[in-house]
Design a protein around this motif. Structure first.
Motif, PDB file in Angstrom:
ATOM      1  N   GLU A  33       0.841  -1.193   0.000  1.00 15.87           N
ATOM      2  CA  GLU A  33       0.000   0.000   0.000  1.00 15.87           C
ATOM      3  C   GLU A  33       0.882   1.252   0.000  1.00 15.87           C
ATOM      4  OE1 GLU A  33      -3.374   0.963  -0.836  1.00 15.87           O
ATOM      5  OE2 GLU A  33      -3.181  -1.146  -0.203  1.00 15.87           O
ATOM      6  N   ASP A  63       1.922   0.858 -14.337  1.00 14.43           N
ATOM      7  CA  ASP A  63       0.545   0.667 -13.854  1.00 14.43           C
ATOM      8  C   ASP A  63       0.181  -0.798 -13.750  1.00 14.43           C
ATOM      9  OD1 ASP A  63      -0.231   3.145 -13.272  1.00 14.43           O
ATOM     10  OD2 ASP A  63      -1.109   3.582 -15.248  1.00 14.43           O
ATOM     11  N   ASP A 104      -0.830  -2.846 -10.562  1.00 13.25           N
ATOM     12  CA  ASP A 104      -2.095  -3.566 -10.424  1.00 13.25           C
ATOM     13  C   ASP A 104      -1.876  -4.985  -9.941  1.00 13.25           C
ATOM     14  OD1 ASP A 104      -3.508  -1.431 -11.128  1.00 13.25           O
ATOM     15  OD2 ASP A 104      -3.815  -2.000 -13.225  1.00 13.25           O
ATOM     16  N   GLY A 109      -8.089  -5.155  -8.881  1.00 11.50           N
ATOM     17  CA  GLY A 109      -7.072  -4.173  -9.210  1.00 11.50           C
ATOM     18  C   GLY A 109      -7.606  -3.131 -10.164  1.00 11.50           C
ATOM     19  N   HIS A 164      -9.098  -0.284  -8.556  1.00 11.54           N
ATOM     20  CA  HIS A 164      -8.086   0.611  -8.043  1.00 11.54           C
ATOM     21  C   HIS A 164      -7.491   1.431  -9.179  1.00 11.54           C
ATOM     22  CE1 HIS A 164      -4.839   2.094  -5.659  1.00 11.54           C
ATOM     23  NE2 HIS A 164      -4.017   1.753  -6.624  1.00 11.54           N
ATOM     24  N   GLY A 165      -7.258   0.755 -10.287  1.00 13.22           N
ATOM     25  CA  GLY A 165      -6.676   1.436 -11.425  1.00 13.22           C
ATOM     26  C   GLY A 165      -7.507   2.613 -11.869  1.00 13.22           C
ATOM     27  N   ARG A 225      -7.208   5.493  -9.285  1.00 14.12           N
ATOM     28  CA  ARG A 225      -5.889   6.050  -9.038  1.00 14.12           C
ATOM     29  C   ARG A 225      -5.583   7.148 -10.064  1.00 14.12           C
ATOM     30  NH1 ARG A 225      -1.361   4.092 -10.942  1.00 14.12           N
ATOM     31  NH2 ARG A 225      -2.404   2.199 -11.529  1.00 14.12           N
ATOM     32  N   PRO A 226      -5.096   8.255  -9.595  1.00 11.12           N
ATOM     33  CA  PRO A 226      -4.796   9.338 -10.534  1.00 11.12           C
ATOM     34  C   PRO A 226      -3.548   9.007 -11.332  1.00 11.12           C
ATOM     35  CG  PRO A 226      -4.125   9.941  -8.337  1.00 11.12           C
ATOM     36  CD  PRO A 226      -4.773   8.621  -8.218  1.00 11.12           C
ATOM     37  N   ALA A 252      -2.981   7.383 -14.008  1.00  9.42           N
ATOM     38  CA  ALA A 252      -2.811   6.144 -14.758  1.00  9.42           C
ATOM     39  C   ALA A 252      -2.730   6.443 -16.241  1.00  9.42           C
ATOM     40  CB  ALA A 252      -3.971   5.201 -14.480  1.00  9.42           C
ATOM     41  N   GLN A 270      -8.062   3.088  -0.656  1.00 11.29           N
ATOM     42  CA  GLN A 270      -7.552   1.738  -0.761  1.00 11.29           C
ATOM     43  C   GLN A 270      -8.604   0.834  -1.375  1.00 11.29           C
ATOM     44  OE1 GLN A 270      -6.570   0.866   3.228  1.00 11.29           O
ATOM     45  NE2 GLN A 270      -5.090   2.529   3.356  1.00 11.29           N
ATOM     46  N   PRO A 271      -8.163  -0.058  -2.247  1.00  8.55           N
ATOM     47  CA  PRO A 271      -9.134  -0.927  -2.897  1.00  8.55           C
ATOM     48  C   PRO A 271      -9.921  -1.768  -1.904  1.00  8.55           C
ATOM     49  CG  PRO A 271      -6.876  -1.633  -3.347  1.00  8.55           C
ATOM     50  CD  PRO A 271      -6.790  -0.308  -2.689  1.00  8.55           C
TER      51      PRO A 271
END
Lengths: 600, 783
Positions: free
Chosen positions: A473, A594, A598, B38, B41-42, B45-46, B48, B64-65
């Protein structure tokens, strides 16, 4: 009259011998107008009496008498003085006895003393329940209901009467028989007796009328009225009612066919009746043990709410039913307050149907939790039971319940009761605080449970996994921050291209370098920690680091390109071209990062 | 765009996250679903795609995911529970908080007894108000789980001074437990597949009509809580097979105990779990985990299940439980062999194996002989004869299921669940073996009996959820991410096809939701105690005849009066009228029911004999001819005749009640036996004079249910008299007169009553509007 003389003689004797007080008063009923209303299932006897004081001294009171036979049925007795203009002056009654005389006696206190020789008009009202006996006691569905009334032709009084008339109002024209004392005249539903002259005190003569009366003989055999006061603005009233048809008992079959097709079939049965609730009554419900009684209707009028109460089945003679009716009232109409002192003013008993008879009433008044110094003002005498406690939502030590009972009530008893009590307003906060506390404890326990580890054995794998997850994290946030740095650098470069301020560019580059180094170091330390935990993610982080190095290089290159452009060392087209390839490469790298992230 | 996700983005989260699934299954095949997590989250998330500002504004937990994921799952699950609870409230909102139908009235009555008299009194309760003159030992003949659950909830609430009436607890128990079922289904499906499928399954089970039919508010029946217990037991079983931990197995046993206390359907569990173990053995999937789980489960579960008085020693005596014992023995033997295998040489092992096998064969042989002697075998075989007993056949929920009702109760799920099953079989593992067996056996049982549709419903929901989840996972992943590596472009599926498939799936789901709501509202939300009819202008008439008559009985008959009625109404009379009944829905004594059937189908004097011998005071019948209610006693009459014939073939013959042409007719052409039997006379007493619908060209005495003018209009009773008839004639109660002692005189007196004049007609019996009675429910119980 001749028949009467022995009795009269004994009465006179008795009066003379035993009751000096009465005779000493010297009161005489000058003129009596009695009306016996038998048109419902009640016997309402009103007498207008002109009372004159023929004694020598003024009197403060006079005495009303009720015959022995009727006393168990007496539901209400009241007297008022009829002034010349104002129709007013309900008088206070006090039960008393006259030795040697049967029956009940009430001493009526006069508002002002009656001087010797003076006259006074008084009105006496008495209501008797269950005095109309159905005869025959059992009827079929097609038959009509006949009842017998047994009363007195004369006014039962401790005073001699000069002149009196009795008018009897019946429910219908059909009369089987009636006593013919003094040759009464009968006109439709009215029988008029008298005038009788010079009747001795305590004279009794049985009046017996057997006539048709199909009015509903409904009796409330018991009613429990619960009034629950809440200081949050609501008063909940609930009445549990046992209802019985006390007329002639249905004999033989009940035929629905006849009942639906013929209007005079089951004429004395009760289909429905109206209950009048206070105008502000809301959320009215009408139900019994097995649910809502769907046959009722509610009508909201200006000054009241009318419920058409229709029992599940029509009530024939001898049939009974049981139901609950309840509603809410806003407390501001009934609850008065001054500081900590409260007064609740409510009807002790309310309307159920017209000309109601209540055999047994229980009133329960539930006051808020914490009410103290309770004091009750009742409009008439009522038996208080010991107080109880009632627990409902969010109660801790219970609400005080006042319980009172009374027998044999009629419409005249619909009067207000006032309950005074003290209540500390702080106690209002108790319930919300209780809820808050409960939720606090709940959430707190959940927090404790979630945060702390209650496992007896340690699971090293899970611990490592959690550690790795937290490190990952952190890595993610750091990498994102680092990527943010590059974007920031892009902006700096763009600004530089416009302003051509080399100082700004250099300082920007320097901060980038510094920040970047710091972040990269941090990430590598995290990577080292990951490795120490034995996670294969460390390799991935390493890869990210590697890719990031390339990105960094590209950023530096684009920075240099920009410098060269500004310095004029490259053409604009060439710069755009190279910038494009650089951005393309960077995009690719970033997306690879990325995808690596992931996968973390 | 990224910093503040708008609705579209949120929807995308929801779809890709929730439906595509993000749960971490241990299964390698499903790495894709792990990746989907994921992808959420992707998106959030800024940077990407290299644009937009940082996202520092959002609170730490949500960046947080895991935070998003648990929040989303929690809210979806919560909403599913809420939907499950509230979609069951149609009847409460339309009518009132009332106990429905027949069996729930008994359950309510016994719960009431439990709460007023305490638990021990309840266990020892001898109900003298049922099965007069036999009575019924209630404590030993019920599954007490339901009553104890409701009583416990009531007790706890009252302890907290929340004064809720026990009736409301009972009414809302089934919806509350439906919410819990959604949770347990979610847990089970998550164990089987992944979290996304679990959420879908929870949503399905919350609203699927096949389950709602047994768990609407007011339907206070065993099934309401049993499905929760069933699913939860299976979840714990799967968990214990997966982990091999005694902790989970003990949990499973406790849950099984609860199930045993709640419903007779526990037999399904005690057969399915051994079957699972057996199949695992066959598939060479034996492991220590299975051994621990099953050995613990069998022993502890057996002991616990025997604590229920009604079950008693059945688990070691009856054939239904033998499979479990057999598998237990087999598993021990197998484990022992495995143990020996490690210790012995190959040669030794083989000799031992053959010895063991022959010993086992001999044991089996001896057991069979023993069983044959004790008659168990015979019983095992004759249990099929049960099907041919009319009293069982007469209950409509014991009929085989039609295809229509499969679709009606499950809608699209019935089509998609084979796909889910296929997915499971394709990626088989221990727990998926279980769900496959569950599915197959449940399908079989549902085909045998309409009622067992209920056990099929949860597995259908789970497997359909698996199917839908897999499809969504496939077609609704993160497009941008998937497309970037071009070599992974899945079999050349373009975004168009993806969105079309997704849209189609969503359409299906939408139609499913609409269907569920419609079915719930129209078919399963009638209390059947209260009927409603709608006028042409849309206003509603409530026909409250049942309660009218029952309440009349309660208030105006002697407290110990005995009421004879057909068994369908036994529980309702006991519950609502609080009077003694002769037979009720427990139907444990066929000959008693046959006696009542015989009384109903005999002529008056013969019936009077029977009623005198049974001390009957009142006879209650349901008559729908006035309003056109099809579930009345005349329509059930043939079953009464059949059941009576089964016990009294000399006195009652079914053929007597048919016309020579073999028709069952109530008009003039009907058979004279029918036209003079007690049931006919009671139903049509004085009906011959009645003009049902004014204006229409119907003769008096026209039966609207059977569309016929009745054949016997001159009905006179000698030993009975009409005691009460409800407003719409739906319920008619007759009083059985005591023996006359002056017979001839009595007749003279009765004829003295002057003839009624029919000059003034007061209440025209115009029942406005067509009575769109909800006969659907009634058809469930035409016996």
């Amino acid at each position: 009259m001749t028949r009467q003389s022995p009795l009269l003689a004994t009465c006179l004797l008795l009066v003379a011998a035993l009751n000096l007080e009465v005779s000493a008063n010297g009161l005489v009923n000058e003129e009596v107008k009695r009306t016996v209303d038998l048109s419902t299932h009640l016997a309402k006897i009103t007498a207008e009496i002109v009372l004159s004081n023929q004694g020598h001294s003024a009197v403060q009171s006079f005495i009303l008498a009720v015959e022995e036979d009727l006393t168990p049925h007496l539901a209400y007795i009241g007297a008022s003085v009829k002034g010349d203009e104002e129709e007013d002056g309900t008088l206070e009654l006090q039960q008393t006895t006259i030795p040697g005389q049967s029956g009940h006696f009430y001493k009526v206190q006069l508002p002002s003393s009656l001087a010797a020789g003076a006259q006074l008009k008084a009105k006496v009202e008495m209501t008797f329940s269950h005095v109309l006996r159905p005869f025959p006691t059992h009827v079929t569905q097609a038959e009509r209901q006949l009842v017998v009334f047994q009363g007195n032709h004369y006014l039962y009084s401790p005073y001699p009467t000069r002149s009196q008339t009795t008018r009897v109002r019946l429910a219908s024209k059909t009369v089987e028989s009636y006593t013919k004392l003094g040759n009464p005249s009968k006109n439709d539903e009215i029988i008029e007796y008298g005038p009788f002259r010079d009747v001795a005190p305590f004279s009794e003569d049985t009046m017996k009328i057997h006539y048709e009366n199909n009015t509903p003989f409904l009796t409330i055999s018991s009613i429990t009225r619960t009034i629950e006061v809440s200081h949050w603005g609501n008063i909940a009233v609930e009445e549990t009612i046992d209802l019985r048809h006390t007329g002639a008992v249905l004999k033989g079959p009940f035929s629905r066919y006849d009942y639906q097709r013929q209007s005079d079939s089951g004429i004395s049965s009760v289909k429905s009746f109206k209950t009048i609730l206070p105008a502000s009554a809301q959320d009215v419900y009408y139900r019994d043990e097995i649910g809502n009684i769907s046959t009722s209707h509610l009508q909201v009028l200006d000054d009241s709410v009318e419920v058409e109460v229709r029992p599940r089945f029509p009530l024939f003679g001898g049939w009974k039913t049981h139901y609950i009716i309840g509603y809410n009232l806003p407390s501001y109409e009934y609850l008065y307050t001054l500081g900590d002192q409260y007064a609740l003013k409510m009807r002790l008993v309310d309307h159920v149907y017209d000309d109601q008879v209540i055999d047994f009433l229980t009133v329960k008044i539930i006051l808020p939790e914490g009410a103290r110094n309770i004091h009750v003002d009742t409009p008439y005498k009522i038996d208080r039971m010991p107080n109880q406690l009632h627990y409902t939502y969010l109660d801790t030590f219970g609400r005080p319940v006042l319980v009172a009972t009374k027998n044999n009530l009629v419409e005249h008893h619909i009067q207000d009761v006032v309950v005074h009590y003290n209540f500390n307003k702080i106690l209002m906060l108790q319930e919300p605080l209780l809820v808050v506390g409960a939720f606090y404890i709940l959430f707190f326990t959940v927090i404790i449970y979630v945060r702390l580890d209650f496992a007896i054995t340690k699971d090293p794998a899970a611990e490592v996994r959690m550690k790795v997850a937290s490190i990952t994290e952190q890595v993610l946030t750091l990498v994102n921050k680092r990527l943010g740095l590059y974007r920031h650098m892009d902006e700096v470069v763009n600004r530089y291209k416009q302003s051509r301020d080399t100082g700004a560019l250099n300082s920007g580059r320097k901060t980038l370098e510094a920040d970047h180094r710091a972040l990269t170091n941090e990430i590598s330390s995290l990577q080292a920690r990951l490795k120490a935990e034995g996670s294969d993610l460390a390799d991935k982080v390493g890869e990210v680091q590697k890719l990031d190095g390339q990105v960094k290089e590209l950023v530096c290159r684009s920075c240099q390109e920009a410098e060269r452009l500004v310095a004029g060392k490259v053409k604009k087209e060439a710069y755009i071209e190279s910038e494009k390839t650089l951005t393309g490469k960077r995009q690719e790298l970033v997306s690879r990062i990325d995808s690596l992230l992931d996968a973390l | 765009m990224k910093s503040s996700p708008n609705k579209g983005v949120l929807l995308q989260y929801w779809l890709s996250g929730a439906l595509g699934g993000w749960g971490g299954t241990s299964d390698g095949k499903h790495k894709a679903s792990t990746n989907a997590g994921g992808s959420v989250h992707g998106n959030s998330r800024p940077g990407a795609a290299g644009g937009g500002g940082g996202k520092v504004g959002l609170s730490g937990g949500l960046t947080q995911p895991a935070g998003w994921q648990s929040l989303l799952s929690f809210s979806i699950l919560f909403l599913a529970c809420l939907a499950g609870f509230s979609s069951r409230l149609f009847a409460v909102i339309r009518f009132e908080s009332i106990i429905h139908e027949f069996d729930p009235w008994f359950n309510y009555r016994s719960t009431h007894h439990l709460t007023t008299n305490g638990f021990y009194e309840f266990l020892n309760w001898f109900d003298e108000r049922a099965w007069y003159p036999l009575g019924r030992i209630v404590g030993g003949t019920v599954y007490p789980g339901l009553m104890v659950t409701a009583g416990l909830i009531h007790y706890v609430l009252n302890l907290l001074h929340i004064t809720v009436h026990i009736r409301d607890v009972c009414v809302f128990l089934a919806p509350v437990f439906s919410g819990l079922t959604a949770i347990s289904t979610f847990l089970l499906t998550r164990e089987l597949w992944n979290q996304g499928a679990g959420l879908l399954a929870a949503c399905f089970i919350a609203i699927v009509p096949g389950y709602i039919s047994r768990s609407v508010a007011g339907s206070f029946d065993n099934e309401g809580i049993a499905i929760f217990a069933l699913q939860f037991t299976y979840y714990l079983w799967v968990k214990s097979v997966k982990t091999g931990s005694v902790f989970w197995t003990i949990g499973c046993c406790l849950s099984y105990f609860y199930m045993v206390s709640a419903w007779g359907g526990y037999v399904f569990i005690i057969n399915l779990i051994p079957l699972h173990v057996f199949v695992l053995l066959l598939m060479q999937r034996y492991s220590r985990r299975v051994y621990i789980a099953y050995s613990t489960f069998y022993i502890v579960g057996l002991v616990l299940s025997m604590q229920i008085p009604f079950v008693g020693f059945q688990p070691i005596r009856t054939s239904e439980h033998m499979a479990a014992a057999g598998v237990f023995a087999l598993l021990q033997a197998y484990a022992f062999l495995q143990y020996l295998k490690d210790r012995l040489t190959r040669q030794e092992f083989q000799t031992l194996f053959f010895l063991g096998v022959s010993l086992a064969a001999g044991m089996v042989f001896l057991t069979v002989i023993y069983l044959t002697y004790t008659g168990l075998y015979v019983r095992l075989l004759t249990c099929y004869a049960k099907i041919h007993i009319p009293i069982i056949a007469s209950v409509s929920e014991h009929q085989p299921t039609t295809w229509v009702s499969f679709f009606f109760d499950l809608h699209i799920l019935v089509c998609t669940f084979p796909a889910g099953l296929w997915f499971c079989i394709k990626n088989i593992n221990d727990e998926r073996v279980f769900v496959a067996l569950y599915a197959i056996s449940a399908v079989y049982f549902a085909g045998v009996m309409v009622r067992l549709m209920l056990t099929l419903t949860p597995v259908v929901c789970m497997l359909s959820a698996v199917a839908f989840s897999s499809v969504f996972e496939h077609y609704m992943g993160d497009d941008t991410k998937r497309e970037k590596p071009p070599e992974k472009a899945e079999e050349g599926l373009g975004p168009n096809i993806k969105s079309i498939v997704t849209m189609l799936m969503l359409m299906l789901l939408m139609m499913f939701a609409v269907h569920c709501t419609w079915v719930t509202s129209n078919a399963y939300s009638s209390p059947s105690v209260v009927l409603a009819s709608y006028n042409h202008d849309g206003t509603r008439n409530i026909l409250d005849d049942f309660r009218e008559a029952y309440y009349w009985l309660r208030q105006n008959t002697d407290e110990h009066a005995r009421v004879m009625s057909w068994w369908d109404y036994g529980y309702q009379i006991a519950g609502m009228a609080n009077r003694t009944t002769l037979v009720d829905n427990n139907t444990w004594n066929n000959s008693h029911i046959a006696l009542v059937g015989k009384a109903m189908s005999s002529n008056e004097s013969a019936a009077y004999q029977i009623m005198r011998s049974l001390d009957v005071d009142y006879v209650l019948i349901i008559f729908g001819g006035v309003i056109g209610y099809s579930g009345d006693d005349i329509n059930k009459f043939l079953w009464m005749v059949r059941i009576a014939e089964g016990e009294h073939p000399k006195d009652i013959r079914e053929s007597d009640y048919f016309t020579p042409q073999g028709e069952f007719r109530v008009d003039k052409a009907g058979s004279p036996t029918l036209l003079n039997c007690l049931m006919y006379k009671m139903s049509y007493y004085r009906f011959g004079e009645m003009q049902v619908r004014r204006g229409a060209l119907t003769p008096p005495g026209f039966d609207r249910t059977r569309n016929a003018e009745i054949g016997n209009k001159d009905i006179k009773f000698k030993h009975l008299e009409e005691a009460f008839t409800s407003e719409h004639w739906l319920v008619r109660i007759y009083k059985v007169k005591k023996l006359d002692n002056r017979e001839p005189l009595d007749h003279k007196l009765r004829s003295v009553v002057p003839k009624q004049k029919y000059t003034s007609k007061k209440v025209p019996l115009m029942l406005g509007g067509e009575f769109a009675l909800q006969v659907w429910r009634d058809s469930f119980r035409f016996s």
